[in-house]
Design a protein around this motif. Structure first.
Motif, PDB file in Angstrom:
ATOM      1  N   ASP A 129       0.855  -1.175   0.000  1.00 63.80           N
ATOM      2  CA  ASP A 129       0.000   0.000   0.000  1.00 63.80           C
ATOM      3  C   ASP A 129       0.897   1.233   0.000  1.00 63.80           C
ATOM      4  O   ASP A 129       1.668   1.456   0.937  1.00 63.80           O
ATOM      5  CB  ASP A 129      -0.899  -0.010   1.235  1.00 63.80           C
ATOM      6  CG  ASP A 129      -1.853   1.172   1.253  1.00 63.80           C
ATOM      7  OD1 ASP A 129      -1.399   2.286   1.576  1.00 63.80           O
ATOM      8  OD2 ASP A 129      -3.052   0.985   0.963  1.00 63.80           O
ATOM      9  N   ARG A 160      -9.117   8.808   0.010  1.00 60.37           N
ATOM     10  CA  ARG A 160      -8.592   7.681  -0.771  1.00 60.37           C
ATOM     11  C   ARG A 160      -9.643   7.182  -1.762  1.00 60.37           C
ATOM     12  O   ARG A 160     -10.763   6.843  -1.380  1.00 60.37           O
ATOM     13  CB  ARG A 160      -8.185   6.548   0.158  1.00 60.37           C
ATOM     14  CG  ARG A 160      -7.540   5.371  -0.563  1.00 60.37           C
ATOM     15  CD  ARG A 160      -7.402   4.163   0.362  1.00 60.37           C
ATOM     16  NE  ARG A 160      -6.375   4.343   1.361  1.00 60.37           N
ATOM     17  CZ  ARG A 160      -5.128   3.855   1.253  1.00 60.37           C
ATOM     18  NH1 ARG A 160      -4.777   3.187   0.165  1.00 60.37           N
ATOM     19  NH2 ARG A 160      -4.259   4.028   2.218  1.00 60.37           N
ATOM     20  N   PRO A 168     -10.097   1.322  -4.929  1.00 62.25           N
ATOM     21  CA  PRO A 168      -8.981   0.673  -5.627  1.00 62.25           C
ATOM     22  C   PRO A 168      -9.352   0.298  -7.054  1.00 62.25           C
ATOM     23  O   PRO A 168     -10.513  -0.002  -7.360  1.00 62.25           O
ATOM     24  CB  PRO A 168      -8.698  -0.562  -4.768  1.00 62.25           C
ATOM     25  CG  PRO A 168      -9.966  -0.817  -4.025  1.00 62.25           C
ATOM     26  CD  PRO A 168     -10.596   0.516  -3.804  1.00 62.25           C
ATOM     27  N   GLU A 213      -1.358  -0.097  -8.918  1.00 61.95           N
ATOM     28  CA  GLU A 213      -2.380   0.524  -9.749  1.00 61.95           C
ATOM     29  C   GLU A 213      -1.726   1.375 -10.838  1.00 61.95           C
ATOM     30  O   GLU A 213      -0.630   1.919 -10.653  1.00 61.95           O
ATOM     31  CB  GLU A 213      -3.314   1.389  -8.901  1.00 61.95           C
ATOM     32  CG  GLU A 213      -4.069   0.587  -7.843  1.00 61.95           C
ATOM     33  CD  GLU A 213      -5.106   1.429  -7.109  1.00 61.95           C
ATOM     34  OE1 GLU A 213      -5.848   2.193  -7.774  1.00 61.95           O
ATOM     35  OE2 GLU A 213      -5.174   1.325  -5.870  1.00 61.95           O
TER      36      GLU A 213
END
Length: 341
Positions: A166, A196, A199, A234
């Motif tokens: 992370d 945030r 994802p 990502e």
């Protein structure tokens, strides 16, 4: 692409009297199929973790220009064999990368893990690249950078040895380990934690995709270098890192994407090349994180100098850029139009 991996029983024991030339000749002999002489061996760069050398491998039939990357293993950088696997997979997906002849995580042959690849013609120093580009050349190169990154992100992220962390937690922990912070860094961490984004799918991430790690020949992207931070993550990590202010090397704000063009031009080219659709709000979040990451790196480099671990004017100078990064963070956190170029 097949990569030759040296086995221990093929390795040349390195004794003090055995030169690097002798070791290189020994590991290349089975790959180039005959007697090998090493000529014009010279250091190109000498970083804290790895050193890059250039040399010619000479056989009765050819002279081949090659690059050696060598350095001790650590817990931050990918192993040489993982770098080679990632480069081969990226090449198969359509990204321009140097062909790797051999990679070995063992220190048995040359005293440290190493990787040998073909030398690629071109330039990596950004100031020199900038001098040879006009507006059309910059636009063309920006599109090629986007296409290469889209190809990298098409690679199956389940390569053996890849790690995934992370990123927000990672840089929080690295700053905390120094027992030092700034008010701007703390505000940025809180802003990021509160906003945030959801994802997105996991891909192969280069980890240090930026100008300076790309070979440019004229206005053409010749190769993507420096895969030592390859991991899974990502797409936004690579996209945002390419666009932080440090990597435009003094170019104006309207060329925020690598000093070549606007951020939205870069993101549209990436999408057009088959990359994932880029959420501009999520991209802005990652741009803040990428800028904060660079700030923490600058502070860490300063700490290496200040602590006496590695006394270096260069590290001290990088440390002085912490305040620049704070300014960039304040600008981004106040920005009303996320993701604008």
């Amino acid at each position: 692409t097949e990569i030759y991996t040296l086995s221990l029983h093929d390795a040349l024991p390195i004794w003090p009297q055995v030169s690097l030339q002798d070791g290189l000749a020994a590991v290349l002999r089975p790959i180039l199929h005959g007697d090998v002489a090493i000529d014009n061996l010279r250091t190109l760069t000498g970083g804290a973790s790895r050193t890059t050398w250039a040399f010619d491998a000479v056989t009765p039939d050819q002279r081949r220009s090659l690059i050696l990357r060598i350095g001790p293993p650590d817990d931050v950088h990918a192993g040489m064999e993982l770098e080679a696997r990632a480069q081969a997979a990226a090449a198969a997906a359509g990204a321009p990368v140097p062909h790797v002849l051999i990679a070995d995580d063992s220190p048995a042959a040359l005293g440290n893990p190493f990787l040998i690849c073909d030398h690629i013609k071109g330039e990596t120093i950004v100031r020199r690249i900038e001098r040879q580009l006009d507006d059309d050349g910059r636009a063309r190169l920006l599109g090629q950078c986007a296409h290469a990154l889209a190809a990298i992100h098409r690679v199956d992220p389940n390569l053996p040895g890849l790690t995934h962390v992370d990123q927000l937690d990672e840089w929080r922990e690295r700053l905390d380990a120094m027992n030092d912070t700034t008010a701007t860094f703390e505000w940025a961490f809180r802003w990021l934690a509160a906003r945030r984004p959801a994802p997105s799918p996991i891909v192969l991430v280069h980890g240090d995709y930026r100008m300076g790690n790309l070979i440019v020949d004229g206005s053409a992207l010749a190769a993507v270098l420096d895969w030592e931070l390859v991991q899974s993550g990502e797409v936004y990590e690579d996209l945002a890192w390419f666009c932080i202010r440090a990597w435009r090397f003094g170019a104006p704000a309207d060329r925020a994407a690598g000093g070549l063009g606007g951020i939205d031009d870069f993101l549209r080219a990436y999408e057009h090349a088959g990359g994932a659709t880029v959420d501009r709000v999520a991209f802005h979040w990652w741009l803040v994180l990428a800028t904060l990451r660079w700030g923490v790196i600058c502070r860490y480099q300063a700490e290496r100098h200040l602590s006496g671990q590695t006394r270096s004017v260069e590290l001290a100078a990088i440390g002085r850029r912490v305040c620049e990064t704070e300014w960039d963070l304040l600008t981004l956190l106040d920005k009303a139009a996320p993701g604008a170029g």
